[in-house]
Design an enzyme around this catalytic site. Structure first.
Site, PDB file in Angstrom:
ATOM      1  CB  CYS A  47      -1.006  -0.144   1.189  1.00 34.01           C
ATOM      2  SG  CYS A  47      -2.227   1.023   1.068  1.00 34.01           S
ATOM      3  CG  HIS A  66      -3.861  -3.416   2.946  1.00 32.97           C
ATOM      4  ND1 HIS A  66      -2.601  -2.984   3.890  1.00 32.97           N
ATOM      5  CD2 HIS A  66      -4.068  -2.288   2.582  1.00 32.97           C
ATOM      6  CE1 HIS A  66      -2.557  -1.425   3.896  1.00 32.97           C
ATOM      7  NE2 HIS A  66      -3.583  -1.254   3.156  1.00 32.97           N
ATOM      8  CD  GLU A  76      -1.192  -5.556   5.729  1.00 31.83           C
ATOM      9  OE1 GLU A  76      -1.487  -4.410   5.906  1.00 31.83           O
ATOM     10  OE2 GLU A  76      -1.291  -6.085   4.507  1.00 31.83           O
TER      11      GLU A  76
END
Length: 241
Positions: free
Chosen positions: A96, A184, A186
């Site tokens: 990001c 993202h 994660e």
């Protein structure tokens, strides 16, 4: 041999997502394995000093609520360090804001996404089957996103390895062992939901329906299988596998 992985933390998650005290670094460490690396976290947004690239094994650059295009002093210093780390040949993954910052550091252009803010789930179209990081993914895979800015012009010699309907430069191979992804990997459904709720008023003001975005999320652990696969693959590349 335990490799050292430096997490360059460029900001922190919204309070709704980090209410349990866990933040970007914890989500990355969980996905890659707590015992896999000797992890070091440096808060560059708080002016913590970065180590010499020679003292680092691999680098992961997190997301942030900041904007790369604002060119804050700490961000520009970090960009200079990332350019040096890239020349040094370190394995790097920017996520990001991190993706955008590496692109900026290497001569690309970052700014508000012409197609506007994106939050929720996005379908990624991989375009490089031979890429070491994303090549093994399905041609279309769903990932979690939350961003307002994007890479508008990739750096010279960067290769687009995936696109999204709202972003033609959604994942880049910067050359060597450096990559950036706008999504993202994660985030899971719960984290993404927290972001949507935190930004609900902004989303509504921009013509988005937060309830529809929430309904599209997969709340099950398998809902982030593709994201974890990307981080697993980067961990393998970072350790020379």
């Amino acid at each position: 041999m335990i490799h050292r992985l430096l997490i360059v933390k460029t900001g922190q998650a919204v309070p709704e997502a980090s209410a349990d005290g866990r933040d970007f670094e914890h989500w990355f460490i969980d996905a890659m394995g707590p015992r896999r690396f000797d992890y070091t976290v440096v808060r560059v947004d708080r002016d913590e000093a970065l180590p010499l690239p020679a003292d680092v094994g691999a680098v992961l650059v997190t997301g942030s609520p900041a904007m790369v295009s604002d060119k804050a002093a700490w961000s520009e210093r970090t960009a200079g360090w990332l350019a040096e780390a890239h020349r040094f040949g370190l394995p790097m993954l920017g996520v990001c804001y991190g993706h955008q910052l590496i692109a900026h550091a290497l001569g690309g252009r970052v700014g508000p996404n012409p197609k506007g803010r994106r939050m929720g789930r996005a379908r990624l179209l991989t375009s490089a089957e031979d890429d070491p990081l994303l090549g093994a993914l399905p041609t279309q895979a769903l990932f979690h996103v939350s961003h307002f800015e994007a890479v508008l012009e990739p750096p010279p010699r960067a290769r687009v390895i995936a696109t999204a309907d709202h972003d033609p430069h959604h994942a880049l191979h910067f050359g060597g062992r450096s990559w950036g992804v706008q999504f993202h990997p994660e985030f899971d459904g719960a984290i993404t939901a927290s972001y949507i709720r935190a930004r609900a008023h902004v989303l509504q003001s921009e013509g988005h329906d937060p309830d529809s975005l929430l309904a599209e999320l997969d709340p099950t652990p398998s809902g982030n299988r593709a994201g974890r696969a990307v981080l697993e693959r980067f961990a393998q590349l970072a350790t020379g596998r």
